[in-house]
Design a protein around this motif. Structure first.
Motif, PDB file in Angstrom:
ATOM      1  N   ARG A  50      12.317   1.728  -6.707  1.00  0.00           N
ATOM      2  CA  ARG A  50      12.180   1.019  -7.989  1.00  0.00           C
ATOM      3  C   ARG A  50      12.157   1.997  -9.162  1.00  0.00           C
ATOM      4  NH1 ARG A  50      10.406  -4.145  -8.441  1.00  0.00           N
ATOM      5  NH2 ARG A  50       9.047  -3.536 -10.163  1.00  0.00           N
ATOM      6  N   TYR A  83      21.943  -2.852  -7.279  1.00  0.00           N
ATOM      7  CA  TYR A  83      20.652  -2.905  -6.594  1.00  0.00           C
ATOM      8  C   TYR A  83      20.577  -4.189  -5.784  1.00  0.00           C
ATOM      9  CZ  TYR A  83      15.539  -3.485  -6.167  1.00  0.00           C
ATOM     10  OH  TYR A  83      14.262  -3.677  -5.706  1.00  0.00           O
ATOM     11  N   MET A  84      20.138  -4.046  -4.556  1.00  0.00           N
ATOM     12  CA  MET A  84      19.953  -5.230  -3.723  1.00  0.00           C
ATOM     13  C   MET A  84      18.543  -5.141  -3.169  1.00  0.00           C
ATOM     14  SD  MET A  84      22.191  -6.213  -0.422  1.00  0.00           S
ATOM     15  CE  MET A  84      21.530  -7.367   0.743  1.00  0.00           C
ATOM     16  N   SER A  85      17.710  -6.108  -3.559  1.00  0.00           N
ATOM     17  CA  SER A  85      16.286  -5.995  -3.208  1.00  0.00           C
ATOM     18  C   SER A  85      16.015  -6.588  -1.838  1.00  0.00           C
ATOM     19  CB  SER A  85      15.436  -6.679  -4.270  1.00  0.00           C
ATOM     20  OG  SER A  85      15.508  -8.067  -4.088  1.00  0.00           O
ATOM     21  N   LYS A  87      13.962  -8.942  -1.190  1.00  0.00           N
ATOM     22  CA  LYS A  87      14.007 -10.384  -1.356  1.00  0.00           C
ATOM     23  C   LYS A  87      15.431 -10.739  -1.721  1.00  0.00           C
ATOM     24  CE  LYS A  87       9.990 -12.610  -3.474  1.00  0.00           C
ATOM     25  NZ  LYS A  87       9.382 -12.790  -4.798  1.00  0.00           N
ATOM     26  N   SER A  89      18.169 -12.088  -3.787  1.00  0.00           N
ATOM     27  CA  SER A  89      17.985 -12.377  -5.204  1.00  0.00           C
ATOM     28  C   SER A  89      19.243 -12.814  -5.929  1.00  0.00           C
ATOM     29  CB  SER A  89      17.376 -11.167  -5.892  1.00  0.00           C
ATOM     30  OG  SER A  89      18.131 -10.027  -5.579  1.00  0.00           O
ATOM     31  N   LEU A  90      20.112 -13.536  -5.245  1.00  0.00           N
ATOM     32  CA  LEU A  90      21.144 -14.263  -5.984  1.00  0.00           C
ATOM     33  C   LEU A  90      20.545 -15.623  -6.334  1.00  0.00           C
ATOM     34  CD1 LEU A  90      24.399 -13.479  -3.969  1.00  0.00           C
ATOM     35  CD2 LEU A  90      23.470 -12.321  -5.959  1.00  0.00           C
ATOM     36  N   TYR A  91      21.229 -16.371  -7.197  1.00  0.00           N
ATOM     37  CA  TYR A  91      20.718 -17.682  -7.564  1.00  0.00           C
ATOM     38  C   TYR A  91      21.098 -18.705  -6.500  1.00  0.00           C
ATOM     39  CZ  TYR A  91      19.338 -15.807 -12.000  1.00  0.00           C
ATOM     40  OH  TYR A  91      18.715 -15.084 -12.958  1.00  0.00           O
ATOM     41  N   ALA A 151      26.294  -6.803  -5.749  1.00  0.00           N
ATOM     42  CA  ALA A 151      25.617  -5.602  -6.249  1.00  0.00           C
ATOM     43  C   ALA A 151      26.612  -4.482  -6.585  1.00  0.00           C
ATOM     44  CB  ALA A 151      24.587  -5.105  -5.233  1.00  0.00           C
TER      45      ALA A 151
ATOM     46  N   GLY B 208      12.285 -14.105  -7.434  1.00  0.00           N
ATOM     47  CA  GLY B 208      12.686 -12.704  -7.359  1.00  0.00           C
ATOM     48  C   GLY B 208      13.996 -12.411  -8.067  1.00  0.00           C
ATOM     49  N   THR B 209      14.638 -13.469  -8.609  1.00  0.00           N
ATOM     50  CA  THR B 209      15.923 -13.228  -9.268  1.00  0.00           C
ATOM     51  C   THR B 209      15.757 -12.422 -10.551  1.00  0.00           C
ATOM     52  OG1 THR B 209      15.651 -15.423 -10.178  1.00  0.00           O
ATOM     53  CG2 THR B 209      17.182 -15.184  -8.363  1.00  0.00           C
ATOM     54  N   GLN B 212      16.619  -8.876 -10.107  1.00  0.00           N
ATOM     55  CA  GLN B 212      18.057  -8.606 -10.102  1.00  0.00           C
ATOM     56  C   GLN B 212      18.575  -8.524 -11.547  1.00  0.00           C
ATOM     57  OE1 GLN B 212      19.373  -8.183  -6.953  1.00  0.00           O
ATOM     58  NE2 GLN B 212      21.065  -7.239  -8.044  1.00  0.00           N
ATOM     59  N   VAL B 215      17.625  -5.123 -13.220  1.00  0.00           N
ATOM     60  CA  VAL B 215      18.389  -3.908 -12.916  1.00  0.00           C
ATOM     61  C   VAL B 215      19.784  -3.964 -13.539  1.00  0.00           C
ATOM     62  CG1 VAL B 215      17.264  -3.214 -10.792  1.00  0.00           C
ATOM     63  CG2 VAL B 215      19.167  -4.806 -10.691  1.00  0.00           C
TER      64      VAL B 215
END
Lengths: 246, 373
Positions: A50, A83-85, A87, A89-91, A151, B208-209, B212, B215
């Motif tokens: 992060r 960045y790909m977390s 979680k 995290s796309l919609y 990403a 959590g979006t 994203q 970043v």
């Protein structure tokens, strides 16, 4: 080695109160590398990542990402990284196509580029039939592949992947790594955390974090020699057993 | 600008796809606007009265007839024992007791004087005091009628009396709905601003979006505008529906003042309330947190805004709170512009104050919204 350094850290530290999550880590990552960032849960991997992404300000130490400073130039860093977390995290309430267009759009892709990118992405991921379905309805493995593709939609210099294959079946994981290799072929540097030791073998170099410090860093082959171990699993056990924190 | 376009497209798609939120945005306010004004009506009717008649004379019967004919009272009990009436009041069935003494008519004719006794059930203070007022008026009216009659009988000189006539300006029939509906419209746009906006942003934190988004090189003000503009438009739309469809067709409220002034104020007020929602979202991590905090403030906005009770009759400290409440100003503006036809010059102060709120909430929220922790 005279290769181009894309991630440089020196004594990078993050403290939360009197807890030192990341303790003075120093390393360099070179352009086009797949750099594996390993460690037990709570070792400080995500916190370190992060900081490198400009999501969290370091307590002390220095770091430069794609040549930009993590204290003062976070917004410039964000132009050059993906960045790909952990979680997803796309919609979930947007369709596959809408997610691609949205993220492509906010990274500044032109309408023409967006159209081409959407088409090629959907083709290569085999999502043609699903391009108008909500992302929520896709299986996890497909979601993760889509998230990775989004990403790197703006062809960043570096992509950060935080446990990208957690909970994904072995076949899909294999396909996921094919996507990573494709990205590397295009010149993207990959910084990845994982708990799967077979995946660790795919990396050019690996760093092992234990209790917020880097306990070992080398190529998987060298690490096995150094720790006199048959597999990366054994290297991991050797190092992680010494941890006091978890 | 291009970034903003993509943000707005995304936001509208998500809002219109949200099957739980959509009815809340569009149906609930309309239902509320149809129901609340009917309940928030201070005109007291159906006051239950128990009459204790010890006289059973013609005058007593006239008086009782006059009371029941007024439309405000319902004759609950008619007896000649105070005990029985008192029991009714103890059971909370009677609001008022009227006791007519023995020889009511006789004394009245001979001496011209008589006393009746009224007991008031003051648990429901408003009902009790208004009820006894109405009753007093009716009795004094009755009294005058009798005096006039008796005097004519004795052919004495004309009676001197002062009569007060009053005229109600702006709301000639003292119709509470005319008074309440504009105020309730204010509450609805307040809810859209505070609830919808804060919940929407906190939801992105929960899922959590937002990480994203953080970043990406999206600028802070683009992201915030992308959140504010859709709810601003929804707020304007809802107000328009409430104002021109419900208020006009159902309640017959036709604004006397300038619509541009009204909409100008609404636009500004919405910016202030959206900023408030945004501010709350920057402090909340979960939708539950945001919900409870907004609920706390909504209670203050509703109860301390002069919507239901007059601010002038609040204690000093409460008046202070009421004047720190943005809703107070919009409710005043609505009533002034819609019912009185006030001009821009009459509400300059209100404009200034709400501009202040808008600046305060939004800049505080923008400072507090961080892409980097």
């Amino acid at each position: 080695m005279s290769r181009e350094v894309v991630i440089h850290t020196n004594q990078l530290t993050k403290q939360f109160g009197d807890f030192t999550a990341v303790d003075a880590i120093s390393f360099d990552v070179y352009k086009g590398e797949i750099f594996g960032f390993l460690g037990a849960n709570g070792a400080g991997k995500t916190t370190a990542m992060r900081m490198l992404c400009g999501l969290s300000t370091p307590t002390s130490g220095e770091a430069r990402i794609a040549g930009y400073d993590v204290y003062r130039e976070t917004e410039k860093i964000k132009m050059h990284i993906g960045y790909m977390s952990q979680k997803f995290s796309l919609y979930e309430d947007l369709t596959v196509g809408e997610n691609i267009r949205f993220f492509g759009g906010i990274y500044g892709l032109s309408d023409q580029a967006l159209k081409e990118k959407s088409r090629s992405l959907i083709d290569s991921l085999g999502l043609k039939k699903h391009q108008n379905s909500l992302v929520a309805s896709l299986p996890l493995g497909w979601k993760q592949k889509l998230a990775f593709s989004v990403a790197v939609i703006h062809e960043p210099s570096i992509v950060f992947l935080d446990e990208p294959t957690g909970g994904v079946d072995p076949i899909t994981r294999r396909q996921f790594w094919d996507l990573i290799y494709d990205a590397v072929d295009r010149g993207i540097t990959v910084f990845v955390t994982t708990h799967y030791m077979d995946e660790a073998e795919y990396c050019n170099r690996i760093s092992m974090m234990v209790d917020g410090v880097i306990a070992a860093m080398d190529s998987p082959g060298n690490l096995k020699v150094q720790f006199n171990a048959a597999s990366m699993d054994d290297v991991f056990y050797d190092l992680a057993r010494a941890a006091k924190r978890s | 600008m291009r970034t903003l376009k993509f943000l707005l497209i995304k936001e509208f798609k998500q809002i219109f796809r949200n099957k739980a939120l959509l009815p809340m945005i569009f149906a609930l306010p309309i239902i509320q606007l149809l129901i609340i004004p009917l309940a928030a009506d201070y005109e007291i009717k159906n006051i239950n009265i128990a009459v204790v008649d010890h006289d059973h004379s013609g005058y007593a019967a006239d008086l009782i007839a006059k009371i029941t004919a007024s439309g405000y009272f319902r004759l609950l009990d008619y007896s000649d024992s105070f005990e029985s009436a008192y029991r009714q009041m103890e059971a909370d069935e009677a609001d008022l007791i009227l006791e007519i003494p023995q020889d009511f008519e006789k004394e009245l004719v001979i001496t011209g004087q008589q006393k009746v006794f009224i007991a008031v059930n003051a648990i429901n203070g408003v009902k009790g005091s208004l009820g006894s007022n109405y009753l007093n008026n009716i009795i004094s009216d009755f009294n005058q009628g009798i005096t006039a009659e008796l005097m004519q009988a004795s052919s004495a000189g004309p009676m001197k009396k002062i009569e007060i006539t009053s005229l109600n300006w702006y709301n000639p029939y003292l119709n509470y709905q005319v008074f309440m509906v504009p105020g309730i419209l204010v509450l609805l746009v307040t809810m859209v601003g505070a609830y919808m906006c804060s919940l929407n942003i906190v939801k992105e934190k929960e899922v959590g979006t937002i990480e994203q988004i953080n970043v990406t090189p999206i600028r802070k003000h683009h992201y915030i505008l992308g959140k504010l503009i859709p709810f601003w438009i929804i707020g304007m739309f809802l107000f328009t529906v409430g104002f021109f469809v419900i208020a006009r067709l159902v309640y017959g409220i036709i604004p006397l003042g300038n619509l541009f002034v009204l909409y100008g104020f609404l636009a500004l007020y919405l910016i202030a309330m959206l900023g408030f929602g945004l501010l709350i979202s920057t402090y909340s991590q979960t939708q539950q947190q945001a919900m409870s905090v907004v609920f706390f403030f909504m209670m203050i906005f509703v109860l301390m805004s002069g919507l239901f009770t007059s601010i002038d009759s609040m204690p000093d400290w409460a008046q202070l709170v009421a004047y720190c409440n943005p809703a107070t100003y919009f409710i005043e503006v609505m009533r002034m512009v819609v019912l009185k036809g006030s001009q821009l010059s009459d509400i300059r102060l209100h404009f200034a104050v709400v501009t202040g709120f808008a600046l305060l909430f939004n800049s505080w929220a923008i400072i507090n919204y961080r892409k980097t922790s």
